[in-house]
Write a protein that holds these residues in place. Structure first.
Motif, PDB file in Angstrom:
ATOM      1  N   LYS A  84      28.780  59.337 -48.488  1.00 39.07           N
ATOM      2  CA  LYS A  84      29.628  59.985 -49.486  1.00 39.07           C
ATOM      3  C   LYS A  84      28.937  61.169 -50.166  1.00 39.07           C
ATOM      4  N   GLU A  85      27.634  61.275 -50.005  1.00 38.23           N
ATOM      5  CA  GLU A  85      26.936  62.441 -50.554  1.00 38.23           C
ATOM      6  C   GLU A  85      27.133  63.683 -49.692  1.00 38.23           C
ATOM      7  N   LEU A  86      27.529  63.512 -48.442  1.00 33.37           N
ATOM      8  CA  LEU A  86      27.677  64.632 -47.522  1.00 33.37           C
ATOM      9  C   LEU A  86      28.882  65.485 -47.895  1.00 33.37           C
ATOM     10  N   HIS A  87      28.707  66.802 -47.895  1.00 32.55           N
ATOM     11  CA  HIS A  87      29.853  67.690 -48.098  1.00 32.55           C
ATOM     12  C   HIS A  87      30.597  67.857 -46.779  1.00 32.55           C
ATOM     13  N   SER A  88      31.687  68.576 -46.815  1.00 36.80           N
ATOM     14  CA  SER A  88      32.576  68.635 -45.649  1.00 36.80           C
ATOM     15  C   SER A  88      31.918  69.235 -44.406  1.00 36.80           C
ATOM     16  N   LYS A  89      30.934  70.102 -44.600  1.00 35.09           N
ATOM     17  CA  LYS A  89      30.252  70.712 -43.461  1.00 35.09           C
ATOM     18  C   LYS A  89      28.894  70.062 -43.175  1.00 35.09           C
ATOM     19  N   GLY A  90      28.665  68.905 -43.790  1.00 31.68           N
ATOM     20  CA  GLY A  90      27.405  68.202 -43.577  1.00 31.68           C
ATOM     21  C   GLY A  90      27.322  67.566 -42.201  1.00 31.68           C
ATOM     22  N   LEU A  91      26.090  67.202 -41.830  1.00 31.39           N
ATOM     23  CA  LEU A  91      25.835  66.635 -40.505  1.00 31.39           C
ATOM     24  C   LEU A  91      25.156  65.274 -40.617  1.00 31.39           C
ATOM     25  N   ILE A  92      25.564  64.355 -39.761  1.00 31.18           N
ATOM     26  CA  ILE A  92      24.880  63.078 -39.605  1.00 31.18           C
ATOM     27  C   ILE A  92      24.196  63.095 -38.245  1.00 31.18           C
ATOM     28  N   LEU A  93      22.877  62.942 -38.239  1.00 33.29           N
ATOM     29  CA  LEU A  93      22.110  62.819 -36.995  1.00 33.29           C
ATOM     30  C   LEU A  93      21.708  61.356 -36.882  1.00 33.29           C
ATOM     31  N   ALA A  94      22.362  60.624 -35.985  1.00 32.78           N
ATOM     32  CA  ALA A  94      22.190  59.171 -35.927  1.00 32.78           C
ATOM     33  C   ALA A  94      21.609  58.734 -34.597  1.00 32.78           C
ATOM     34  N   ASP A  95      20.755  57.718 -34.663  1.00 30.65           N
ATOM     35  CA  ASP A  95      20.132  57.164 -33.465  1.00 30.65           C
ATOM     36  C   ASP A  95      21.195  56.472 -32.596  1.00 30.65           C
ATOM     37  N   ALA A  96      21.199  56.811 -31.328  1.00 31.94           N
ATOM     38  CA  ALA A  96      22.170  56.213 -30.404  1.00 31.94           C
ATOM     39  C   ALA A  96      21.976  54.710 -30.255  1.00 31.94           C
TER      40      ALA A  96
END
Length: 578
Positions: A84-96
């Motif tokens: 919820k801290e991410l803004h609309s253009k934010g990115l999540i880099l997540a481990d597969a």
């Protein structure tokens, strides 16, 4: 181009979350960026969610940001807790590895990167944090070579092959993420930094370094979060200066050992957190009664009892002023930046010896453990003042007489000697005593000695008891805070000024004795006074009411859920008043 970036990495404690943030931040610090980092971690050695949020900027920053640009996630919990801290253009880099899913109520983009798989192919899954750094570098379009010096410093002792493997992991993460960009997502280009060299440190390190600069050569302490780093730093540094650190069996022993060392003439420090300070209280009273200099650090954390030992709080204020039984003079200081933590700690030793009182350096978890960019510290600005500590030959005293160690003086400070000085013999006792230290229950003596001790508070001089940013003769809002809330207030002030409000700021650096003369004019010239603090009862606001008055103007803005204030929370509170 962006001028600042907010980046967070999260996962389970023990997965290398701290080292991931450390390598990322140090590399950017060396490029000349300003940084401010805050760690959320569990009160256990391994397991439990932890994250490290780092703000990177081309200009000075002193608080964590409201929102988030990049979230690096090593598990699904990191996404669920922080998205919820991410803004609309934010990115999540997540481990597969954990099959990440993106919550439906966010517009941020999810990129699945095989952190663990790539690291395992290169030799060990432990290098997944390096793969994540490489992926971040691709998003920021950074040259991965900026990380090589840091990697070599950290892993160089393990050999060139280990360094090379870690750099391979960074490159592999960079290449993998680079292939994924361009699908509607452009790199986040940070404006170039000024390239200047600045320090990057936590408040506890600054306190320890300030102690060394201030002539401290002995520390007695017992480990406790969030104060332990002070002891750990001094363990490494003091022996080279002829000093030492003793880890005592408990907090009581630490305080009384520090009193003994100071009595012998050695500048000594002890440090703890709330529960430890409770145990030290009787000894602090002993230092007040025997008039032995004593410097104590209290790094505040969530209480009461064990409470929230790894979370932010500022609830020790009243305890530090009034915690001892009986009445003694004491000084309570509250630095608000890492730089102030350094200089104030050095000055604490001077004040302790000049006034022969306990001096408490009040910090909080955010200041003590939050890592931030610091301008170079100037040791030449530190001076050593030992007050009325006598040296050389003392005047002869009458046969069978004693030195007047507790002589009644106009300023309340008596001459002081160290053990073994000829003609300096005197009694030292925790019971009430006459000028020579000999126990006395005389009513007249009691009044004379109590009045003498309390007179010290009338003469205390501290260079900057209040940090002021007060450019308006009449303000709509005066913000008041202490310790780590300074940065978040400064950021909210800028937004409020843009809205047309006149805003002043006072940050209290000398909590006791309270600098009434400094604070009163600022409060008188403000329509509303918002006192910002991380506790439930508004302790600083209550202290201001006791010392300054104007209770009708004062608005308490408190937060006590274990998290530091965010800029929008301070901004919103002020807007509600108008």
């Amino acid at each position: 181009m962006i001028k600042q970036l907010s980046w967070k990495v999260g996962g389970q404690q023990g997965e290398g979350i701290e080292s991931t943030g450390e390598i990322f931040a140090i590399a950017l610090n060396r490029l000349g960026y300003y940084l401010y980092g805050y760690r959320h971690f569990s009160s256990r050695i391994k397991g439990g969610h932890t994250n490290n949020k780092i703000r990177v900027s081309t200009t000075e920053v002193r608080s964590i940001s409201d929102d988030l640009d990049i979230l690096v996630a090593f598990d699904q919990e990191t996404i669920d807790v922080n998205y919820k801290e991410l803004h609309s253009k934010g990115l999540i880099l997540a481990d597969a590895k954990f099959g990440p899913t993106k919550p439906e109520d966010t517009e941020a983009s999810l990129f699945v990167v095989p952190f663990t798989e790539i690291a395992t192919e290169l030799g060990t899954s432990l290098m997944k944090n390096m793969v994540a750094i490489g992926a971040t570098a691709a998003v920021l379009d950074l040259d991965i070579q900026v990380f090589e010096e840091v990697v070599r410093e950290i892993f160089g002792k393990k050999g060139d092959q280990v360094v090379a493997k870690n750099m391979d992991a960074i490159k592999a993460g960079f290449d993998n993420m680079k292939d994924k960009l361009g699908q509607g997502v452009e790199p986040m280009h940070l404006e170039k930094a000024d390239g200047k060299h600045r320090m990057f440190m936590i408040g506890n390190d600054a306190i320890a370094l300030g102690a060394i600069a201030g002539g401290c050569r002995f520390m007695a302490a017992y480990p406790i979060t969030p104060a332990s780093e002070i002891m750990e730093y001094l363990i490494k540094k003091l022996p080279a200066l002829g000093g030492t650190v003793i880890q005592t069996e408990d907090e009581i022993a630490a305080a009384t050992m520090a009193i003994g060392a100071n009595y012998a003439g050695v500048r000594t420090i002890t440090a703890s957190a709330g529960p430890g300070l409770s145990l030290k209280m009787e000894a602090i009273g002993l230092a007040g009664m025997t008039e032995v200099p004593l410097v104590i650090v209290d790094t505040q954390r969530g209480g009461p009892s064990t409470g929230l030992p790894t979370k932010q709080e500022q609830s020790d204020l009243m305890a530090m002023i009034y915690g001892t039984h009986g009445e003694i003079p004491k000084i309570v200081m509250a630095p608000s930046t890492v730089e102030e933590a350094f200089y104030d700690t050095a000055e604490a030793f001077n004040l302790a010896e000049e006034y022969q009182v306990p001096v408490i350096i009040l910090s909080d978890l955010q200041l003590s453990l939050g890592k931030q960019t610091v301008e170079p510290l100037n040791v030449d600005n530190v001076e050593i003042r030992r007050g009325k500590l006598l040296s050389g030959d003392l005047p002869e005293i009458e046969a069978k007489g004693y030195f007047k160690r507790y002589e009644v003086t106009e300023d309340g400070v008596s001459p002081r000697v160290i053990p073994g000085m000829k003609n300096g013999i005197h009694h030292v006792t925790g019971v009430e005593h006459a000028e020579t230290g000999k126990p006395s229950e005389s009513a007249a003596n009691r009044l004379a000695q109590m009045d003498k001790r309390m007179r010290k508070l009338e003469n205390i001089r501290f260079n900057t008891p209040v940090y002021k940013n007060a450019k308006h003769e009449e303000a709509d809002v005066l913000f008041v805070g202490f310790n780590s809330t300074r940065g978040v207030i400064e950021e909210a002030m800028g937004r409020l000024e843009n809205d047309g409000l006149k805003v002043n700021h006072a940050h209290i650096r000398l909590i006791h004795p309270f600098p009434t003369d400094e604070v009163l004019p600022l409060i008188q010239s403000a329509k509303k006074v918002v006192v910002l603090e991380n506790n439930a009862t508004g302790q600083l606001a209550n202290i201001i009411k006791m010392n300054v008055g104007h209770a009708d103007k004062i608005v308490k803005h408190v937060k006590y859920d274990g998290n530091p204030f965010l800029p929008h929370e301070v901004y919103t509170k002020a807007k509600e008043l108008f």
